[in-house]
Design a protein around this motif. Structure first.
Motif, PDB file in Angstrom:
ATOM      1  N   GLU A 491       0.839  -1.213   0.000  1.00 38.65           N
ATOM      2  CA  GLU A 491       0.000   0.000   0.000  1.00 38.65           C
ATOM      3  C   GLU A 491       0.870   1.258   0.000  1.00 38.65           C
ATOM      4  N   GLN A 494       2.042   1.798  -3.521  1.00 44.71           N
ATOM      5  CA  GLN A 494       0.960   2.374  -4.322  1.00 44.71           C
ATOM      6  C   GLN A 494       0.859   3.885  -4.065  1.00 44.71           C
ATOM      7  N   TYR A 495       0.948   4.250  -2.784  1.00 38.91           N
ATOM      8  CA  TYR A 495       0.870   5.663  -2.407  1.00 38.91           C
ATOM      9  C   TYR A 495       2.044   6.439  -3.008  1.00 38.91           C
ATOM     10  N   THR A 498       1.712   7.448  -6.554  1.00 38.51           N
ATOM     11  CA  THR A 498       0.867   8.618  -6.837  1.00 38.51           C
ATOM     12  C   THR A 498       1.626   9.917  -6.556  1.00 38.51           C
ATOM     13  N   LEU A 499       2.605   9.859  -5.646  1.00 42.38           N
ATOM     14  CA  LEU A 499       3.382  11.069  -5.346  1.00 42.38           C
ATOM     15  C   LEU A 499       4.359  11.386  -6.468  1.00 42.38           C
ATOM     16  N   LEU A 527       4.759  -3.880  -7.539  1.00 43.32           N
ATOM     17  CA  LEU A 527       4.061  -2.856  -8.326  1.00 43.32           C
ATOM     18  C   LEU A 527       5.004  -2.142  -9.301  1.00 43.32           C
ATOM     19  N   THR A 562      11.559  12.751  -0.163  1.00 43.37           N
ATOM     20  CA  THR A 562      10.470  12.283   0.695  1.00 43.37           C
ATOM     21  C   THR A 562      10.705  10.823   1.036  1.00 43.37           C
TER      22      THR A 562
END
Lengths: 607, 607
Positions: A491, A494-495, A498-499, A527, A562
């Motif tokens: 997860e 996946q996050y 998106t960033l 992924l 990040t």
């Protein structure tokens, strides 16, 4: 959740901001709220005069009446002086603001510090005296006086956290009952005296002997002790905005009425005590002795003790309105922490209320619930702010010269001179008894206030957009820190995608065999996010990560990295102890590093 | 940073993982390391026997020798039993592992719990006895014994945190000096006795009277007390992997040599004490009394006391090697928290070392540094794990039937029967004196271990990728929470735009006038990020934000909302108190909310 419900029960439901304007005091409730602090000192000021005089023997007690008259004179001067202040500062004229406006920052902060200390002592002194009224009537409770004091402070604090109008309601009845009761005591006393059937107070068990000569110094000390009667006068000027419109007119009326009542009650009580030859005693208050004789015990005696106790305990309430309000003003100017400037959900300044309650309770415990022991600390703060405030008004009139400025200067000048003189007397006669503590604390507070202000100014300057050209262009890299591959990590991947479409995962190798297994799983469930394996010869998680970030950021310009940390959130508190707090560790290590942002992606475990 | 330097100074620089294999013990240093725990009990086991017998009067002391002989017999059986264990478990044969493999999980966890308690008591008992050797020689130090004990525990813990090879060096010399010293004591004692010039020990100040009858129960109690001599035997089997290759052969040799020395010293000491008629005393140990008479005081007396103290204090070292290693095994199996499974930067299991040190220090403080008071708690754990371990070996041989399995069964069976019998005797005779505490704690530990295991299994199941189809598709919204617009917020806006081109800013309105000012600044510096203003009638920051998130997430499917919080980081610690901890508050409120991720964007203040 339970704590939250307890707060609701004690403090009530939140109030909307729009309701703020309607939480105001009428003249009648306003008089009651400010009466408590102003008038309640009647219950102990006479006694404090007698306690000093008695050191020179019983004969010296006859000086109480002239000393009382002198204090009443000071009260009169100060009241007229403050009525001018109210007119000049319709937005609320804290001595702090008045002094700062007219005499400069240092004077303002001195007045402000003095008042903060004064309000705290108002709570401690009033509550101690109130509980003394209780233990005079019921001597068995004397050993538990400190506990009763702290309980009372707690009740008032909670009342104030509920909000100001409800405070008015709470305090109206006891104030008026007190005024009625003391008038009755004085009137009945004088009538019985005129009729010649007022019995003398029972003589004290130990015969009174003189310890000291009746020097001028002793008389001044007695005067300084009685001067605590003036405390609370400034509260009306400070609280103008708490009145219903027209605020200025209402406040001035209330101050005049209050001052008149105060002088009458104080002089009446002192005169009656002199007539009756009351001798102060450790275990019973002077007022209790007088009431017992005047009413011959019975219901009226207990009425006087009850209303004395109530008004004294409630006197603390003025301070609970004023301290947070002053803290708000000082916080607004940047001299106290911002937290004092925010209203709680009942529209009151909750932080100020809580701090005041805790400090006053500590004082009471430290001084063992003794009013008498606290008095020497009390008056210095009060008269410091009085003097600075009156002097400020003089300066103001001379500067602006409005019509009739010369009599205004005269009035405030008399106030400043009188209170300044009292300040000198109080400081000189009480210095070794405890006034020095207050002098030291005022000094320390002033330094603290300047330090806070300087920090806030500095921050504002550093954050200012004045001449700011906007941030430099930035590059951005997203790294997922993976110790394994499981649903929580997936997860997070996946996050991270998106960033940034170029997100990478970083794995710190502690055991090469394990790396192989992780890489296998990654093929199937990763992924498509590339996995960077960092070796760690010293088994440190942090070292290789920091090196890698250094490596990324080594190129020129601003490069923000990040770090996405998959973190599972256990369902029960004890389960947290069973997992390495890696996220916390890494956040701590990166907190002071520039251009690194740590993001937890929580995965909530079901049980 | 300073804390970090202190750690370096105490513990040394980090060691690379590759160095792990070379940190091994030769036979000579291995003998010394394991000798301390095995042999040191010689310094107090005889005394514990005498302390029980004396209750039945001085005449009963003559039973010490036969009781000692029985214990020596048990030692012999146990040594041969454990040599088989070493051969069967070359990877390190903790009683926990042996019992779990052969008798099942419950037996394994029982042995494991018993050992964890036993190791803790080893530290407490050995250090207390070591300091007793010191205070026997220098009675003035007796009142400070607890402080000395805790200091000693601290020194050993730090030594262990530095790593295992350095430990070996540290402990080699005292072990050999102790062996030499005690041999000398026994030999000289017997020679002087044979020569007829060994003076009797000075009689105790108070004449010895019998408090109890010399029952069989008392004899068994004396036996149970002396049985503490066996503690530490299992350590060699547990620590096979700490030896240099060939590990098994070296460990078996060391165990045999150690056992032989132990029996010799223990029997010799007990026999000499009987010959000399030593009577145990509170303020001086039995060994101290013997050494004083045999050597007639002087340097050799102080030598014995010094090496007794050193070896006893260092005996705790075995536990400091074993406890963390056992905790590692149990953690690897999921019965103890993961944190026990990670090596620190000196290649040792730091968490286990720290926990053991703290628990042992607490025990010493609780029992006032008295060896004698701790003894009843000690033996239960030891003999529980002995019995389970030997019984496991019996089961193993019967199951696998290797060549000569019948004599192996006989040997381990004899071990199991003997230690089982001793366990029954110890538990029965010491139950009310404190053994019950250990029984209760073993029970509580077993429940705890099962609970931890069940949690880890559950987490593994919840995170497993088995049959996992990948995460559901997600929508993503980025919101910057702005309370104002300043450089820190602008940098956060820049960051948010890199996360998502559709990032929005959210402003919670507490004061409409302020909103207008913020909106004006936004025009110029807002980097084009749209500003959403949320009204807050109750002045709550959180309420409107949560409502807005609810509103966004109300649509179907997984919708992750990232809340970006601009946060400035003050340069000094006290400055933090001057700012609202909004970020912390919001993180706390959102921590348990699904699909919400909070990201601080720090802005570092310069001063």
């Amino acid at each position: 959740m339970r704590l939250h419900s307890l707060k609701r029960l004690l403090v009530g439901r939140p109030l909307p901001t729009a309701q703020a304007r309607h939480e105001r005091l009428s003249k009648v409730t306003g008089l009651a709220v400010f009466a408590s602090d102003n008038l309640s000192s009647v219950a102990y000021a006479t006694e404090e005069i007698l306690r000093v005089l008695i050191l020179a023997g019983a004969a010296a007690l006859s000086l109480a009446m002239p000393i009382g008259a002198a204090i009443a004179g000071v009260i009169g001067v100060v009241i007229f002086s403050y009525r001018q202040t109210i007119a000049a500062y319709p937005q609320g004229a804290s001595d702090y603001i008045v002094a700062k406006d007219n005499l400069g920052t240092l004077a303002g902060l001195t007045a402000g510090s003095a008042l903060l200390i004064d309000y705290t002592l108002t709570v401690a002194v009033s509550v101690s005296a109130g509980i003394a009224a209780l233990t005079s009537a019921i001597p068995q409770l004397f050993p538990y006086r400190v506990a009763f004091c702290i309980l009372a402070i707690g009740i008032i604090a909670v009342g104030n956290l509920r909000g100001v109008r409800e405070s008015g309601k709470l305090f109206a009845l006891p104030s008026y009952l007190f005024i009625g009761g003391f008038f009755a005591l004085i009137v009945v006393g004088f009538i019985r005296n005129a009729a010649g059937n007022l019995p003398a107070v029972e003589p004290s068990a130990a015969p009174v002997t003189a310890f000291q000569a009746l020097t001028a110094f002793l008389v001044l000390r007695a005067f300084a002790s009685g001067a605590v009667a003036l405390t609370g006068i400034e509260a009306v000027a400070d609280g103008v905005t708490a009145f219903k419109p027209p605020e200025v007119k209402n406040a001035r009326t209330v101050l005049l009425v209050l001052g008149t009542i105060m002088m009458t009650l104080f002089l009446g009580t002192t005169a009656l005590a002199s007539l009756m030859g009351v001798v102060p005693r450790e275990e019973e208050t002077v007022v209790s002795q007088m009431a017992w004789q005047v009413f011959g015990g019975g219901a009226l005696y207990y009425y006087i003790q009850t209303v004395s106790m109530l008004i004294l305990i409630l006197a603390a309430n003025t301070a609970f309105a004023d301290f947070p309000r002053l803290a708000f003003f000082m916080s607004r100017d940047g001299y106290l922490p911002r937290q004092f400037g925010t209203r709680g959900d009942r529209l009151v300044f909750s932080n100020g209320i809580v701090i005041l309650g805790v400090s006053a309770a500590a004082l009471v415990a430290l001084f063992d619930g003794s009013t008498h022991a606290l008095i020497p600390l009390y008056a210095v703060g009060v008269f410091t702010s009085f003097t600075l405030s009156q002097a400020s008004m003089v300066r103001r009139w001379i500067g602006s010269r409005p019509p009739g400025w010369w009599w205004r200067v005269g009035l405030n000048g008399a106030g400043a001179a009188t209170t300044g003189l009292v300040l000198v007397v109080v400081a000189a006669t009480k210095f070794l008894e405890g006034a020095w503590i207050v002098v030291v604390i005022i000094g320390a507070l002033i330094i603290m206030l300047f330090t806070i202000k300087s920090h806030y100014s500095d921050v504002a300057h550093q954050l200012s957009l004045e001449g700011y050209e906007g941030p430099p262009p930035m590059r951005h890299t997203v790294l997922v820190l993976a110790g394994d591959l499981h649903r929580g990590v997936v997860e997070a991947l996946q996050y991270a995608k998106t960033l940034s479409p170029d997100a990478k995962a970083v794995y710190v190798e502690l055991d090469p065999e394990r790396t192989r297994r992780v890489e296998e799983k990654w093929q199937k469930h990763g992924l498509g996010v590339p996995l960077v394996v960092l070796t760690s010869p010293y088994r440190s998680l942090l070292g290789p990560l920091l090196d890698y970030i250094d490596h990324l950021q080594a190129r020129d310009g601003k490069h923000v990295v990040t770090i996405v940390i998959p973190e599972f959130i256990a369902a029960r508190w004890w389960q947290h102890m069973l997992h390495n707090q890696t996220a916390l560790l890494i956040k701590g290590a990166l907190l002071f590093r520039k251009n690194v942002i740590v993001t937890d992606v929580p995965y909530h475990l079901r049980h």
